[in-house]
Design a protein around this motif. Sequence first.
Motif, PDB file in Angstrom:
ATOM      1  N   SER A 167       0.848  -1.185   0.000  1.00 19.75           N
ATOM      2  CA  SER A 167       0.000   0.000   0.000  1.00 19.75           C
ATOM      3  C   SER A 167       0.889   1.242   0.000  1.00 19.75           C
ATOM      4  O   SER A 167       1.879   1.314   0.722  1.00 19.75           O
ATOM      5  CB  SER A 167      -0.917  -0.009   1.226  1.00 19.75           C
ATOM      6  OG  SER A 167      -1.738   1.137   1.230  1.00 19.75           O
ATOM      7  N   THR A 219      -3.409   0.504  -3.425  1.00 19.89           N
ATOM      8  CA  THR A 219      -3.206  -0.826  -2.853  1.00 19.89           C
ATOM      9  C   THR A 219      -2.799  -1.795  -3.955  1.00 19.89           C
ATOM     10  O   THR A 219      -3.518  -1.941  -4.950  1.00 19.89           O
ATOM     11  CB  THR A 219      -4.488  -1.335  -2.174  1.00 19.89           C
ATOM     12  OG1 THR A 219      -4.886  -0.393  -1.168  1.00 19.89           O
ATOM     13  CG2 THR A 219      -4.246  -2.690  -1.530  1.00 19.89           C
ATOM     14  N   ARG A 262      -2.247  -4.930  -6.209  1.00 17.14           N
ATOM     15  CA  ARG A 262      -2.976  -6.155  -6.533  1.00 17.14           C
ATOM     16  C   ARG A 262      -2.102  -7.182  -7.248  1.00 17.14           C
ATOM     17  O   ARG A 262      -2.302  -8.382  -7.113  1.00 17.14           O
ATOM     18  CB  ARG A 262      -4.187  -5.824  -7.418  1.00 17.14           C
ATOM     19  CG  ARG A 262      -5.310  -5.136  -6.667  1.00 17.14           C
ATOM     20  CD  ARG A 262      -6.011  -6.108  -5.735  1.00 17.14           C
ATOM     21  NE  ARG A 262      -7.079  -5.458  -4.981  1.00 17.14           N
ATOM     22  CZ  ARG A 262      -6.982  -5.074  -3.739  1.00 17.14           C
ATOM     23  NH1 ARG A 262      -5.834  -5.269  -3.087  1.00 17.14           N
ATOM     24  NH2 ARG A 262      -7.981  -4.503  -3.109  1.00 17.14           N
ATOM     25  N   ALA A 310      -5.322  -1.037  -6.842  1.00 21.34           N
ATOM     26  CA  ALA A 310      -6.680  -0.571  -6.555  1.00 21.34           C
ATOM     27  C   ALA A 310      -6.564   0.749  -5.804  1.00 21.34           C
ATOM     28  O   ALA A 310      -5.694   0.913  -4.950  1.00 21.34           O
ATOM     29  CB  ALA A 310      -7.435  -1.607  -5.725  1.00 21.34           C
ATOM     30  N   SER A 311      -7.434   1.692  -6.127  1.00 21.08           N
ATOM     31  CA  SER A 311      -7.328   3.015  -5.537  1.00 21.08           C
ATOM     32  C   SER A 311      -8.714   3.569  -5.244  1.00 21.08           C
ATOM     33  O   SER A 311      -9.733   3.027  -5.699  1.00 21.08           O
ATOM     34  CB  SER A 311      -6.555   3.955  -6.485  1.00 21.08           C
ATOM     35  OG  SER A 311      -6.431   5.239  -5.912  1.00 21.08           O
ATOM     36  N   SER A 312      -8.723   4.644  -4.480  1.00 22.23           N
ATOM     37  CA  SER A 312      -9.956   5.379  -4.188  1.00 22.23           C
ATOM     38  C   SER A 312      -9.669   6.853  -4.414  1.00 22.23           C
ATOM     39  O   SER A 312      -8.819   7.439  -3.738  1.00 22.23           O
ATOM     40  CB  SER A 312     -10.415   5.119  -2.755  1.00 22.23           C
ATOM     41  OG  SER A 312     -11.581   5.870  -2.458  1.00 22.23           O
ATOM     42  N   ARG A 344     -14.349   7.386  -4.740  1.00 21.25           N
ATOM     43  CA  ARG A 344     -14.844   6.477  -5.773  1.00 21.25           C
ATOM     44  C   ARG A 344     -13.744   5.480  -6.132  1.00 21.25           C
ATOM     45  O   ARG A 344     -12.577   5.849  -6.260  1.00 21.25           O
ATOM     46  CB  ARG A 344     -15.267   7.255  -7.019  1.00 21.25           C
ATOM     47  CG  ARG A 344     -15.935   6.395  -8.082  1.00 21.25           C
ATOM     48  CD  ARG A 344     -16.447   7.256  -9.224  1.00 21.25           C
ATOM     49  NE  ARG A 344     -17.037   6.447 -10.287  1.00 21.25           N
ATOM     50  CZ  ARG A 344     -17.507   6.920 -11.441  1.00 21.25           C
ATOM     51  NH1 ARG A 344     -17.459   8.240 -11.667  1.00 21.25           N
ATOM     52  NH2 ARG A 344     -18.016   6.124 -12.347  1.00 21.25           N
ATOM     53  N   ALA A 345     -14.130   4.189  -6.279  1.00 19.03           N
ATOM     54  CA  ALA A 345     -13.154   3.142  -6.556  1.00 19.03           C
ATOM     55  C   ALA A 345     -12.578   3.294  -7.953  1.00 19.03           C
ATOM     56  O   ALA A 345     -13.303   3.591  -8.919  1.00 19.03           O
ATOM     57  CB  ALA A 345     -13.788   1.759  -6.409  1.00 19.03           C
ATOM     58  N   ALA A 346     -11.287   3.075  -8.064  1.00 15.68           N
ATOM     59  CA  ALA A 346     -10.590   3.181  -9.348  1.00 15.68           C
ATOM     60  C   ALA A 346      -9.561   2.073  -9.459  1.00 15.68           C
ATOM     61  O   ALA A 346      -9.152   1.470  -8.461  1.00 15.68           O
ATOM     62  CB  ALA A 346      -9.924   4.544  -9.504  1.00 15.68           C
ATOM     63  N   ALA A 347      -9.136   1.778 -10.679  1.00 13.81           N
ATOM     64  CA  ALA A 347      -8.099   0.783 -10.960  1.00 13.81           C
ATOM     65  C   ALA A 347      -6.979   1.449 -11.739  1.00 13.81           C
ATOM     66  O   ALA A 347      -7.225   2.259 -12.631  1.00 13.81           O
ATOM     67  CB  ALA A 347      -8.668  -0.394 -11.746  1.00 13.81           C
ATOM     68  N   TRP A 365      -7.707  -9.439  -9.737  1.00 12.53           N
ATOM     69  CA  TRP A 365      -8.584  -8.374  -9.248  1.00 12.53           C
ATOM     70  C   TRP A 365      -9.614  -8.962  -8.295  1.00 12.53           C
ATOM     71  O   TRP A 365     -10.125 -10.068  -8.514  1.00 12.53           O
ATOM     72  CB  TRP A 365      -9.291  -7.681 -10.403  1.00 12.53           C
ATOM     73  CG  TRP A 365      -8.404  -6.767 -11.201  1.00 12.53           C
ATOM     74  CD1 TRP A 365      -7.977  -6.928 -12.477  1.00 12.53           C
ATOM     75  CD2 TRP A 365      -7.844  -5.526 -10.758  1.00 12.53           C
ATOM     76  NE1 TRP A 365      -7.183  -5.886 -12.864  1.00 12.53           N
ATOM     77  CE2 TRP A 365      -7.082  -5.004 -11.832  1.00 12.53           C
ATOM     78  CE3 TRP A 365      -7.898  -4.808  -9.571  1.00 12.53           C
ATOM     79  CZ2 TRP A 365      -6.391  -3.802 -11.731  1.00 12.53           C
ATOM     80  CZ3 TRP A 365      -7.212  -3.616  -9.483  1.00 12.53           C
ATOM     81  CH2 TRP A 365      -6.480  -3.113 -10.550  1.00 12.53           C
ATOM     82  N   TRP A 372     -12.366   4.159 -13.713  1.00 17.30           N
ATOM     83  CA  TRP A 372     -13.298   3.930 -12.608  1.00 17.30           C
ATOM     84  C   TRP A 372     -13.726   2.469 -12.606  1.00 17.30           C
ATOM     85  O   TRP A 372     -13.796   1.824 -13.657  1.00 17.30           O
ATOM     86  CB  TRP A 372     -14.529   4.816 -12.730  1.00 17.30           C
ATOM     87  CG  TRP A 372     -14.284   6.291 -12.669  1.00 17.30           C
ATOM     88  CD1 TRP A 372     -14.578   7.206 -13.627  1.00 17.30           C
ATOM     89  CD2 TRP A 372     -13.720   7.034 -11.577  1.00 17.30           C
ATOM     90  NE1 TRP A 372     -14.213   8.470 -13.232  1.00 17.30           N
ATOM     91  CE2 TRP A 372     -13.699   8.399 -11.961  1.00 17.30           C
ATOM     92  CE3 TRP A 372     -13.232   6.681 -10.328  1.00 17.30           C
ATOM     93  CZ2 TRP A 372     -13.196   9.391 -11.132  1.00 17.30           C
ATOM     94  CZ3 TRP A 372     -12.733   7.678  -9.501  1.00 17.30           C
ATOM     95  CH2 TRP A 372     -12.729   9.014  -9.904  1.00 17.30           C
TER      96      TRP A 372
END
Length: 491
Positions: A344, A353, A355, A389-391, A395-398, A437, A465
């Motif tokens: 992280s 984070t 993956r 993986a992110s925020s 909002r969640a994002a890749a 994922w 997103w």
Amino acid sequence: MRLVRLAQQPSRVAEDVRAALASLGRGSTVVGGVALIGARPADERAVEAVIVMPKGVIIVIGVDLPDPALKLEAPLGGPWKADGWPLVHGDTSINPATDALSLSAACTHKIADVAPGAGPIGTIIAVGPYVETVDQPPSDLAGSVRVLYPTATTMLAATVSLATADRPRSVQQARELIAALAPDAPPMPEEMLLGEGFSAYSDEEPTIVRENPLVAIAPTVPVRHPGKAKRPAKPATPPAPPAKPVQPSAAPVKPVAPVRQAPLPVAAAAPAPAAQAPASASAESAPKAPHQSKTVKWLPLAAIGLLIVLLVAAITVASGGDDTASTQPPPPPTPATSSPPPSSSAVENIQFTSRASAADQKCASHAYGDVQASLQRTSCTTVKRASFASSIDGRAAAVTVAVVEFPDTALATAFKAAADTPGGGGILDLATETNQWQGDVPVFEGAAYQSSQDGNSVRLIQVVWVPGPSTPDDPGLVRGAKAALELPVNG
């Protein structure tokens, strides 16, 4: 399928052909093979592509129609109709594909000459600018020619139906055929061709060459075992115990035996008895054989006793270690809290984070589009890929990151220019490839893109997103892409 661009394709529908072939992806997961874009197999005009596949060869020739059509009736030996209107091409041509079929026949003869027994050779007549449905008679569909508008679905169906050899061609055969059809094509390493589904061995050398070394090794197996075969001879000495019941008068001697046996366990600790057993068995008389058999019986007992002592000592030490560990509870939490940081990272108040991460030298295998073509011409030294993986703004994002390293700065600059071109392709996401994922799998369409160069190294970033949709100019995604330029990627 791997694409190799050799020359400009002659027709307007050529771009659709190249896009359809590129959509099949890399490797042999779908069909495999090498598509020679713009090749000249018959020393005439270039064709859209010659696809050298493990189980066949396909010639792709483009035919431009005057206008788009919803339905095209395309018999090979008769006139064509577009939405009910007849189509002609030239004064002597039966249909617009007449010249294309003549070129295909010339290419087929050339391939048969340079590679006898090349397997099935098919032809795809790619029509455009757009046709919704192509109607081809069943008699034509039973042959080796397909008329279609090139999409991922139609090209996949045609390649599967036309490449029908029983066995895949070998890597060496593929190299020879590609060199004959496209002398200017860059050499392809064996690993690359194996990844496209070609066989490592030709049909002429199935297993005979492989078996010869094994046959040479086989005689050595029994040669090493006679030593072990003598060990069963040791049990041959125990037949002496039957001598015990033969000597009933020797029964009173048993009380004396323990006196002689007492020093034997001490001697058993030395390795000498194991070496002296065969010699004593052959040199001494039969009365001594019972004593030696008893020492052999005592040896495992002594060893078991020694093991028990060692086990007791180990348990004592372990229990003491547990006590000392229980008296010091603070140290264990320290490594537990230090493990998350490697997976992280936070950059500009955005949490990332990890993956997946990996690194190898298969540069072109992990790319697509023009980026893949660029890496095929000048391969990189290392490609490091990572998925995060992110925020962003709740909002969640890749995030997918690729760091491509080259032997010199000039190659890195040329590669970055190709990667920065809109629609020029990119590097495949690692976590998507390896199914790492968690939850929704991101789709990197409309991703925000950033790139940077540091000497011989080029970094490519894509952020989307999860779930989408995404747009390249989304402020949140752009901010995440810029922050990802600072992420550590170890691979």
